[in-house]
Write an enzyme that holds these catalytic residues in place. Sequence first.
Site, PDB file in Angstrom:
ATOM      1  N   GLU A  35       0.796  -1.209   0.026  1.00  0.00           N
ATOM      2  CA  GLU A  35       0.062  -0.012   0.074  1.00  0.00           C
ATOM      3  C   GLU A  35       1.082   1.214   0.047  1.00  0.00           C
ATOM      4  O   GLU A  35       0.702   2.248  -0.682  1.00  0.00           O
ATOM      5  CB  GLU A  35      -0.790   0.002   1.201  1.00  0.00           C
ATOM      6  CG  GLU A  35      -2.049  -0.802   0.991  1.00  0.00           C
ATOM      7  CD  GLU A  35      -3.048  -0.838   2.222  1.00  0.00           C
ATOM      8  OE1 GLU A  35      -3.531   0.164   2.707  1.00  0.00           O
ATOM      9  OE2 GLU A  35      -2.667  -1.807   3.056  1.00  0.00           O
ATOM     10  N   TYR A  36       1.974   1.258   0.819  1.00  0.00           N
ATOM     11  CA  TYR A  36       2.881   2.390   0.842  1.00  0.00           C
ATOM     12  C   TYR A  36       3.442   2.631  -0.425  1.00  0.00           C
ATOM     13  O   TYR A  36       3.596   3.494  -0.933  1.00  0.00           O
ATOM     14  CB  TYR A  36       3.800   1.832   2.071  1.00  0.00           C
ATOM     15  CG  TYR A  36       4.847   3.139   2.315  1.00  0.00           C
ATOM     16  CD1 TYR A  36       4.671   4.064   2.889  1.00  0.00           C
ATOM     17  CD2 TYR A  36       6.195   2.929   1.630  1.00  0.00           C
ATOM     18  CE1 TYR A  36       5.662   5.159   3.324  1.00  0.00           C
ATOM     19  CE2 TYR A  36       7.143   3.889   1.757  1.00  0.00           C
ATOM     20  CZ  TYR A  36       6.923   5.044   2.422  1.00  0.00           C
ATOM     21  OH  TYR A  36       7.823   6.145   2.597  1.00  0.00           O
ATOM     22  N   LYS A 116      25.255   6.766  25.213  1.00  0.00           N
ATOM     23  CA  LYS A 116      26.370   7.323  24.112  1.00  0.00           C
ATOM     24  C   LYS A 116      26.358   6.637  22.968  1.00  0.00           C
ATOM     25  O   LYS A 116      27.031   5.530  23.016  1.00  0.00           O
ATOM     26  CB  LYS A 116      27.751   7.670  24.957  1.00  0.00           C
ATOM     27  CG  LYS A 116      28.486   8.646  24.101  1.00  0.00           C
ATOM     28  CD  LYS A 116      29.806   9.207  24.908  1.00  0.00           C
ATOM     29  CE  LYS A 116      30.639  10.136  24.023  1.00  0.00           C
ATOM     30  NZ  LYS A 116      31.075   9.603  22.794  1.00  0.00           N
ATOM     31  N   GLU A 174      22.965  11.912  16.272  1.00  0.00           N
ATOM     32  CA  GLU A 174      23.951  11.011  16.024  1.00  0.00           C
ATOM     33  C   GLU A 174      23.448  10.136  14.905  1.00  0.00           C
ATOM     34  O   GLU A 174      22.210   9.370  15.181  1.00  0.00           O
ATOM     35  CB  GLU A 174      24.288  10.162  17.283  1.00  0.00           C
ATOM     36  CG  GLU A 174      25.637   9.517  17.066  1.00  0.00           C
ATOM     37  CD  GLU A 174      26.709  10.317  17.423  1.00  0.00           C
ATOM     38  OE1 GLU A 174      26.429  11.499  17.919  1.00  0.00           O
ATOM     39  OE2 GLU A 174      27.870   9.496  17.892  1.00  0.00           O
ATOM     40  N   CYS A 426      65.402  14.598  21.728  1.00  0.00           N
ATOM     41  CA  CYS A 426      66.724  15.068  20.734  1.00  0.00           C
ATOM     42  C   CYS A 426      66.719  16.468  20.755  1.00  0.00           C
ATOM     43  O   CYS A 426      65.773  17.063  20.461  1.00  0.00           O
ATOM     44  CB  CYS A 426      66.429  14.191  19.564  1.00  0.00           C
ATOM     45  SG  CYS A 426      67.376  15.120  18.225  1.00  0.00           S
ATOM     46  N   CYS A 431      67.301  18.160  13.578  1.00  0.00           N
ATOM     47  CA  CYS A 431      67.018  16.775  13.289  1.00  0.00           C
ATOM     48  C   CYS A 431      65.925  16.541  12.115  1.00  0.00           C
ATOM     49  O   CYS A 431      64.851  16.953  12.444  1.00  0.00           O
ATOM     50  CB  CYS A 431      66.542  16.270  14.760  1.00  0.00           C
ATOM     51  SG  CYS A 431      65.987  14.665  14.629  1.00  0.00           S
TER      52      CYS A 431
END
Length: 675
Positions: A35-36, A116, A174, A426, A431
Amino acid sequence: MKESARQRLALLRERINYHAHRYYVLDDPEVADVEYDALFRELLELEERYPDLVSPDSPSQRVGGVPLAQFQQVPHRLPMLSLENVFNQQELVDFEERLLRFLKACGPLEYVAEPKLDGLAVELVYVKGVLTVGSTRGDGLVGEDITANLKTIAAIPLRLRGSDPPELLEVRGEVFLPIAGFQTLNEQRLANGETVFANPRNAAAGSLRQLDPQIAAARPLDFFCYGVADPNQVPCRTQIGVLRYLQTLGFKVNAKATTCRGVEAVAAHFAVLRELRQALPYDIDGMVVKVDSLALQGRLGSKARVPRWAVAWKFEATQATTTLIGVEYAVGRTGAVTPVAILEPIQVGGVVVRRATLHNEDEIRRKDLRLGDTVLVQRAGDVIPEVVKPIAERRSGGEQLIAMPTHCPSCKSVLQREEGEIICRCLNPACPAQRVRALIHYVGKAGLDIDGLGEKAVELLYEQGLVRDIPDFYALTVTDLTKLDGWAEKSAENAVAVIAASLQVPLARFLAALGIRFVGEVTAQTLARRFDSLEQIRAATLEDFLDVEGVGEQSAKSLVEYFRNPHVAIMLDALVTRGLNMHVQDKGVSPLTGKVFVFTGTLKSFSRDEAKSRVKALGGQVVSAVGKKVTHVVCGEGSGSKQKKALALGLPLVSESDFVRLIHDAATLSQRDES
Ligand code: IVH
């Protein structure tokens, strides 16, 4: 004819949206799929006949769209913040204590605890109820316009439900890929001989980053919203109220979000979520705890990048065991030499780990790690994997002690370990390893973010002698680049253009790109707000730097040392000659711009921290010592020596009630400016 089509289309849209909401958001369909589908087909046919009747919020617009050439940048009207982490109940108790101290209140507070979600943060902008722009978080201030991809997600409404939508609503939430969808996707990719995604989060990110919306449309992405950018846009007083309100507008809200009174209730919900985690159809990596009252959220405000009113409580790290097969030494841009474990590749929490940081020599000794050991490796969220400990019971006796290098693996100069430092360094400024790391930093994400120049490219350019110092980037030609392995004409042309464009740069970005020790993004921004130009910063003294609120002693010293270096001076002059042109941020004029406050004594209505943060939020500056630049000396109860000194200097004293009025008036003024 057309009029009846218009009416029919409106009806179809409404019915399709209604059924889609029932199906995708409420998970409770009312009609059968056929139907959709029939409604949808009719809509498509009518729209094809009357293309000018297609509206941007039509359900047909979800899967439309041609591939983009590139994503546009979109500034977020209000920054998208990140969250501070806590890892146990004690840290949550500390969080609550900080809140209560700040608010001068007694507990317990009311919170909302939410899962979360382990996906990607996005912002959806609705104007008069219609989705107009959807973007990634980006650096929090500016994201990428991924509207076309977001429109393909059925759980994201193209138009808000209800008859009275806000004029403007910025929804945040999210995007994620459910685990089942992730598995199917990887199976398909394997079958097609493509590389598989390491985890659902990467797959979701990869899908949203596609320029062709058809790709996102083919992936079963989903969306939960968890808040709004600006509480003034919604008729709510609490976070839980916001979630319920967003639900009425047609959004999916996570059903496991709940209110909790006090830290213990929050901890109890954490235990529930941790148990539930394995059974959920999507990944979560912890819980977000938010102060429920929006009024209190407003008072608490935010620090540089994180709100004071929320924290993320992460689940424990994922662990696995493997063999330590070697140790390499990496030289960073500031010369720090860090040991890196080379591991027998192992899956940890869905990601293959081959290397892990060993931090420093003391850590290796403390953990008593040996070559050949079976070791426990852990990954916590996005954090770099680390070696937790050796499994001593599994030793065969053939394991070897790990010797620390005495000389720099890159330039062979003798390494130094400064007093009180746990790291060998160092100290040779020439370097090569340091130079390369510094150059990589300059063009990298934390620096000027020059697209196209990755680590490998910079290493190659350095090896070939084409780039030895920052100004050399700007002398690169297309021919230089096409001579390198794997560079085509087109990408070389692009890179040269992007490099040239990077000469126009905000001062803060440039400062951060220089990679000065103890001067990261936040300090760079603080400096750019106080100084008007690079020249001013180059000329500043130690005291000038120390005077800047937010710049500590280490950073100040490091800045002076850096700019005093003659090589740096030559380098900067060369950049200026090449056309370096820094624009200073628009500092804006806030009601308290130029005002300098000092606090003394105890205030009754605010904590010291809240008072300071109010002043700063309105553009004022807060210093700790009374001096000539101070414009307001705020005297609370029991103010002593500072008040005397202020009197002696003839500085204006302000009582607590005056201060409260001043803040109130300034806040009203700034709200009027905004609207
Ligand atoms: S609130 C100012 N709520 O976590 C509040 N964030 O580290 C900021 N996230 O970038 C976000 N689930 O991608 C919030 N229920 C939730 C969340 C959540 C996942 C992510 C979000 C954000 C990151 C913060």
